[in-house]
Enzyme design. Structure first.
Site, PDB file in Angstrom:
ATOM      1  N   GLU A   1      -0.384 -33.032 -38.330  1.00 41.99           N
ATOM      2  CA  GLU A   1      -0.622 -32.838 -39.762  1.00 41.99           C
ATOM      3  C   GLU A   1      -0.206 -31.445 -40.229  1.00 41.99           C
ATOM      4  OE1 GLU A   1      -3.481 -35.638 -37.885  1.00 41.99           O
ATOM      5  OE2 GLU A   1      -2.999 -33.528 -37.540  1.00 41.99           O
TER       6      GLU A   1
ATOM      7  N   LEU B   1       2.567 -42.729 -30.648  1.00 37.17           N
ATOM      8  CA  LEU B   1       1.320 -43.487 -30.736  1.00 37.17           C
ATOM      9  C   LEU B   1       0.308 -42.797 -31.642  1.00 37.17           C
ATOM     10  CD1 LEU B   1       0.829 -44.671 -27.033  1.00 37.17           C
ATOM     11  CD2 LEU B   1       1.752 -45.956 -28.972  1.00 37.17           C
ATOM     12  N   TYR B   2       0.363 -41.465 -31.668  1.00 39.92           N
ATOM     13  CA  TYR B   2      -0.557 -40.720 -32.537  1.00 39.92           C
ATOM     14  C   TYR B   2      -0.330 -41.091 -34.002  1.00 39.92           C
ATOM     15  CZ  TYR B   2      -2.934 -36.791 -34.771  1.00 39.92           C
ATOM     16  OH  TYR B   2      -3.759 -36.015 -35.551  1.00 39.92           O
ATOM     17  N   GLY B   3       0.910 -41.378 -34.354  1.00 42.44           N
ATOM     18  CA  GLY B   3       1.225 -41.695 -35.742  1.00 42.44           C
ATOM     19  C   GLY B   3       0.960 -43.132 -36.134  1.00 42.44           C
TER      20      GLY B   3
END
Length: 208
Positions: A119, A133-135
């Site tokens: 972010e 994967l975080y997104g």
């Protein structure tokens, strides 16, 4: 030193090249059998190599900064020069630490991604298994590990807290033994978990 001077042409190579050279020339290190020892051993060996090479390179570079045409010492230029040398050392240490962590992960087949944008244009040192994967909104963020890497903590450990908002429990790997009890309490309150290689455990424990 002779090998480095021949291989690097009398200059200082980029950090990835220097770290790779350190890993290839270090003796008695097995990243599979003892990754903790490998990480610390590689880092310390590279530091020794770099300082040997730096002593020669800086010795040559400092000559034009030392004296003016009049023969007087140019104190301002000399001060700026050595400030640059000092800052380069700190920057290279951080890069070297990250390079060796990557090598440890790769040796063990660990899925990871380095320098992950999160972010507000923040950049996390490591995300396991990866930043893609975080997104994704459908991935439970408890399956992700957000790992910051800093050779020293001081107050910079707080930077990790803002680098991956979706991962509540964050990790910070460091070589810093001089962490106060107050800092440890603050880290615990912020749900930041320290990762310290075993060879540095006794140093860390001796401070507390």
């Amino acid at each position: 030193l002779d090998v480095m001077l021949k291989r690097f042409g009398g200059g200082i190579p980029d950090t990835a090249t220097m770290s790779d050279f350190a890993r290839k020339t270090a003796q008695g290190i097995n990243p599979l059998a003892d990754p903790d020892h490998a990480l610390v051993g590689w880092f310390e060996w590279e530091d020794r190599l770099f300082r040997e090479l730096e002593s020669v390179v800086v010795g040559e570079d400092v000559k034009p900064h030392l004296f003016e045409e009049s023969g007087r010492v140019n104190v301002e230029a000399l001060t700026d020069f050595f400030l640059g040398v000092h800052n380069r050392r700190k920057s290279r240490a951080g890069h070297a630490f990250a390079h060796h962590i990557r090598a440890i992960f790769a040796a063990h087949g660990v899925l990871f991604q380095s320098e992950v944008n999160t972010e507000n244009s923040k950049k996390l040192d490591f995300m396991l298994p990866n930043g893609f994967l975080y997104g994704r909104p459908d991935i439970p963020h408890g399956l992700l590990i957000a790992l910051g890497a800093k050779t020293t903590c001081k107050d910079r450990w707080r930077q990790v807290l803002s680098e991956a908002h979706k991962v509540r429990d964050k990790h910070l790997i460091t070589l810093e033994p001089n962490i106060s009890g107050k800092q440890l309490d603050e880290m615990a309150a912020e749900r930041l978990r320290l990762v310290i290689p075993k060879p540095r455990h006794w140093l860390f424990q001796s401070q507390h």
